[in-house]
Scaffold this motif. Structure first.
Motif, mmCIF file in Angstrom:
data_model
loop_
_atom_site.group_PDB
_atom_site.id
_atom_site.type_symbol
_atom_site.label_atom_id
_atom_site.label_comp_id
_atom_site.label_asym_id
_atom_site.label_seq_id
_atom_site.Cartn_x
_atom_site.Cartn_y
_atom_site.Cartn_z
ATOM 1 N N LEU A 12 -19.615 65.111 3.280
ATOM 2 C CA LEU A 12 -18.707 64.456 3.857
ATOM 3 C C LEU A 12 -18.984 62.723 4.258
ATOM 4 O O LEU A 12 -18.637 61.534 5.287
ATOM 5 C CB LEU A 12 -18.197 64.387 5.321
ATOM 6 C CG LEU A 12 -17.650 65.814 5.456
ATOM 7 C CD1 LEU A 12 -17.111 66.754 6.363
ATOM 8 C CD2 LEU A 12 -16.126 65.459 5.135
ATOM 9 N N ALA A 13 -20.076 62.665 3.374
ATOM 10 C CA ALA A 13 -20.395 60.838 2.952
ATOM 11 C C ALA A 13 -20.221 59.969 2.445
ATOM 12 O O ALA A 13 -20.173 60.482 0.539
ATOM 13 C CB ALA A 13 -22.515 61.237 2.461
ATOM 14 N N PRO A 14 -19.033 59.362 1.963
ATOM 15 C CA PRO A 14 -18.575 58.566 0.926
ATOM 16 C C PRO A 14 -19.570 57.058 0.608
ATOM 17 O O PRO A 14 -20.400 56.927 1.190
ATOM 18 C CB PRO A 14 -17.139 57.842 1.958
ATOM 19 C CG PRO A 14 -17.936 57.247 3.327
ATOM 20 C CD PRO A 14 -18.541 58.918 3.600
ATOM 21 N N VAL A 15 -19.318 56.766 -1.005
ATOM 22 C CA VAL A 15 -19.654 56.298 -1.123
ATOM 23 C C VAL A 15 -18.707 55.158 -1.413
ATOM 24 O O VAL A 15 -18.218 54.683 -2.448
ATOM 25 C CB VAL A 15 -20.070 56.898 -2.692
ATOM 26 C CG1 VAL A 15 -20.560 55.655 -4.001
ATOM 27 C CG2 VAL A 15 -21.230 57.249 -2.451
ATOM 28 N N VAL A 154 -15.067 66.667 18.597
ATOM 29 C CA VAL A 154 -16.471 65.663 16.572
ATOM 30 C C VAL A 154 -15.704 64.389 17.112
ATOM 31 O O VAL A 154 -15.360 63.319 17.719
ATOM 32 C CB VAL A 154 -15.965 65.783 15.567
ATOM 33 C CG1 VAL A 154 -16.955 65.675 14.854
ATOM 34 C CG2 VAL A 154 -15.948 67.136 15.250
ATOM 35 N N VAL A 155 -17.670 64.016 17.330
ATOM 36 C CA VAL A 155 -17.977 61.890 18.103
ATOM 37 C C VAL A 155 -18.861 61.448 16.771
ATOM 38 O O VAL A 155 -20.072 62.085 16.092
ATOM 39 C CB VAL A 155 -18.589 62.480 18.537
ATOM 40 C CG1 VAL A 155 -18.987 60.636 19.403
ATOM 41 C CG2 VAL A 155 -18.092 62.958 20.315
ATOM 42 N N GLY A 156 -18.020 60.707 15.832
ATOM 43 C CA GLY A 156 -18.550 60.326 14.490
ATOM 44 C C GLY A 156 -18.075 59.018 13.923
ATOM 45 O O GLY A 156 -17.081 57.797 14.755
ATOM 46 N N TYR A 157 -18.638 58.462 12.572
ATOM 47 C CA TYR A 157 -18.323 57.445 12.625
ATOM 48 C C TYR A 157 -16.595 57.545 10.976
ATOM 49 O O TYR A 157 -17.593 57.321 9.843
ATOM 50 C CB TYR A 157 -18.628 56.245 12.190
ATOM 51 C CG TYR A 157 -19.682 55.666 13.527
ATOM 52 C CD1 TYR A 157 -19.008 54.650 13.885
ATOM 53 C CD2 TYR A 157 -20.634 56.981 14.223
ATOM 54 C CE1 TYR A 157 -19.786 53.835 15.409
ATOM 55 C CE2 TYR A 157 -21.478 56.230 15.426
ATOM 56 C CZ TYR A 157 -20.499 54.794 15.944
ATOM 57 O OH TYR A 157 -21.068 54.486 17.231
ATOM 58 N N PRO A 158 -15.773 58.530 10.910
ATOM 59 C CA PRO A 158 -14.918 58.277 9.896
ATOM 60 C C PRO A 158 -14.750 57.180 9.041
ATOM 61 O O PRO A 158 -14.956 56.347 9.551
ATOM 62 C CB PRO A 158 -13.804 58.843 10.383
ATOM 63 C CG PRO A 158 -13.615 58.798 11.770
ATOM 64 C CD PRO A 158 -15.026 59.023 11.931
ATOM 65 N N ASP A 189 -10.541 73.570 13.328
ATOM 66 C CA ASP A 189 -9.315 72.547 13.222
ATOM 67 C C ASP A 189 -9.680 71.235 13.548
ATOM 68 O O ASP A 189 -8.564 70.316 13.742
ATOM 69 C CB ASP A 189 -8.589 73.535 13.548
ATOM 70 C CG ASP A 189 -7.935 73.586 14.838
ATOM 71 O OD1 ASP A 189 -9.126 73.194 15.700
ATOM 72 O OD2 ASP A 189 -6.863 74.669 15.114
ATOM 73 N N ALA A 190 -10.599 71.254 13.841
ATOM 74 C CA ALA A 190 -10.466 69.302 14.351
ATOM 75 C C ALA A 190 -11.316 68.289 13.852
ATOM 76 O O ALA A 190 -11.262 69.158 11.967
ATOM 77 C CB ALA A 190 -12.127 68.698 14.889
ATOM 78 N N GLU A 191 -10.010 67.284 13.568
ATOM 79 C CA GLU A 191 -9.886 66.055 12.154
ATOM 80 C C GLU A 191 -11.076 66.284 12.018
ATOM 81 O O GLU A 191 -11.528 65.131 12.764
ATOM 82 C CB GLU A 191 -8.354 65.528 12.024
ATOM 83 C CG GLU A 191 -8.354 64.760 11.344
ATOM 84 C CD GLU A 191 -7.306 63.654 11.577
ATOM 85 O OE1 GLU A 191 -6.861 62.474 11.034
ATOM 86 O OE2 GLU A 191 -7.446 63.756 12.790
ATOM 87 N N VAL A 192 -11.968 65.969 10.086
ATOM 88 C CA VAL A 192 -13.084 65.015 10.156
ATOM 89 C C VAL A 192 -12.510 64.443 8.562
ATOM 90 O O VAL A 192 -11.714 65.306 8.236
ATOM 91 C CB VAL A 192 -14.131 66.172 10.352
ATOM 92 C CG1 VAL A 192 -14.957 66.361 11.169
ATOM 93 C CG2 VAL A 192 -14.569 66.745 9.100
ATOM 94 N N GLU A 193 -13.416 63.920 8.953
ATOM 95 C CA GLU A 193 -13.614 62.751 7.303
ATOM 96 C C GLU A 193 -14.318 62.640 6.634
ATOM 97 O O GLU A 193 -15.524 62.733 7.346
ATOM 98 C CB GLU A 193 -12.412 61.149 7.347
ATOM 99 C CG GLU A 193 -10.962 61.343 8.084
ATOM 100 C CD GLU A 193 -10.131 61.857 7.643
ATOM 101 O OE1 GLU A 193 -10.443 61.872 5.885
ATOM 102 O OE2 GLU A 193 -9.175 62.362 7.467
ATOM 103 N N VAL A 212 -21.341 68.335 12.501
ATOM 104 C CA VAL A 212 -20.883 68.593 10.912
ATOM 105 C C VAL A 212 -21.100 68.544 10.067
ATOM 106 O O VAL A 212 -21.726 67.680 9.676
ATOM 107 C CB VAL A 212 -19.446 67.140 11.425
ATOM 108 C CG1 VAL A 212 -17.866 66.996 10.363
ATOM 109 C CG2 VAL A 212 -18.137 67.975 12.899
ATOM 110 N N TYR A 213 -20.180 68.926 8.955
ATOM 111 C CA TYR A 213 -21.652 69.251 7.572
ATOM 112 C C TYR A 213 -20.615 68.504 6.846
ATOM 113 O O TYR A 213 -20.557 68.240 5.140
ATOM 114 C CB TYR A 213 -22.520 69.529 7.253
ATOM 115 C CG TYR A 213 -22.103 71.020 6.686
ATOM 116 C CD1 TYR A 213 -22.240 71.790 5.678
ATOM 117 C CD2 TYR A 213 -22.368 72.006 7.845
ATOM 118 C CE1 TYR A 213 -22.369 72.936 4.873
ATOM 119 C CE2 TYR A 213 -21.819 73.250 8.152
ATOM 120 C CZ TYR A 213 -21.271 74.035 6.420
ATOM 121 O OH TYR A 213 -21.384 75.060 5.977
ATOM 122 N N ALA A 214 -18.987 69.172 6.494
ATOM 123 C CA ALA A 214 -18.622 69.541 4.984
ATOM 124 C C ALA A 214 -17.049 70.169 5.882
ATOM 125 O O ALA A 214 -17.012 70.206 7.297
ATOM 126 C CB ALA A 214 -18.730 70.475 4.365
#
Length: 247
Positions: A12-15, A154-158, A189-193, A212-214
């Motif tokens: 899940l790490a976008p370029v 899930v707490v992060g920066y999609p 089933d928590a939404e991640v991007e 989270v990793y994938a």
């Protein structure tokens, strides 16, 4: 623990500055269909909200410990997420910090943090980043992994954007589809991007229960459970210097 089969999986790490998704991998589909009976259709997953399923106090603590990570590589830029485990140590994913020339860290309120060193786990998709500056808040690690049916946030920066909290339920466990020697990981089933890699997964009390990793092709997210995180943090030999593209 309920076990499931997995489908196509994507880290899940976008370029952001290159056409190719370097650092992002896709696995071929696993054999057999994904079972559908683990989350009853008449009980929909919680809809994402500003605070997920966290209390206002829990959300305040969660946003203060979450950090945005910008990996400036040699010819590419990607983003990920991380969270504090002590005053000057972050946990994130190995693929978030790999092949970097510089790591740029920032907090939810826009404060920049200086990174000193990064180390990656040989076994799981985990990494440690040390900081010069102290982190705003440090969460508690849960004593046990969440069980199927437990609600998590899930707490992060999609997408490398603003801090986001999404909620869902633990579906079950499966063999790690990206690191076969790791063993079992959890599926939710928590939404991640893309950009959510390294996000903390929290229980209803705001304790860290995983990382989270994938995610797979049906938008289920994969997390390294807190039991694995605890084991690796207790073993000083679990981490080695992160590979750098700077040579």
């Amino acid at each position: 623990m309920t076990r499931i089969r997995t489908r196509q999986v994507t880290v899940l790490a976008p370029v952001l500055a290159a056409a190719l998704l370097t650092g992002c991998g896709v696995l071929p589909a696993m054999p057999g269909p994904t079972p559908t009976g683990f989350v009853p259709s008449e009980v929909p997953a919680p809809a994402p909200t500003a605070t997920g399923n966290l209390s206002p106090d829990g959300f305040d603590a969660a946003q203060r410990m979450a950090v945005r990570i910008r990996n400036v590589g040699c010819g590419s830029v990607s983003t990920g997420s991380g969270f504090a485990v002590d005053a000057q140590t972050l946990i994130t994913n190995r693929h978030v910090v790999a092949e970097s020339a510089e790591l740029q860290l920032s907090t939810y309120d826009g404060r920049d943090l200086a990174a000193t060193t990064a180390s990656t786990a040989e076994l799981a998709d985990l990494a440690i980043v040390r900081t010069t500056d102290e982190l705003p808040a440090v969460p508690e690690l849960a004593d046990a992994d969440p069980a199927p049916g437990d609600t998590v946030s899930v707490v992060g920066y999609p997408q490398g954007g603003r801090l986001t909290v999404t909620s869902g339920k633990v579906i079950g466990g499966t063999t790690d589809p990206l690191n076969e020697n790791l063993g079992e990981v959890l599926v939710t089933d928590a939404e991640v991007e893309p950009g959510s890699s390294g996000s903390a997964v929290l229980d209803a009390q705001g304790r860290v229960v995983g990382v989270v990793y994938a995610k797979n092709s049906v938008n289920q997210s994969f997390i390294v459970p807190v039991s694995t995180l605890r084991t690796m943090l207790a073993d000083t030999g679990s981490f080695v210097d992160a590979p750098s593209c700077a040579g």
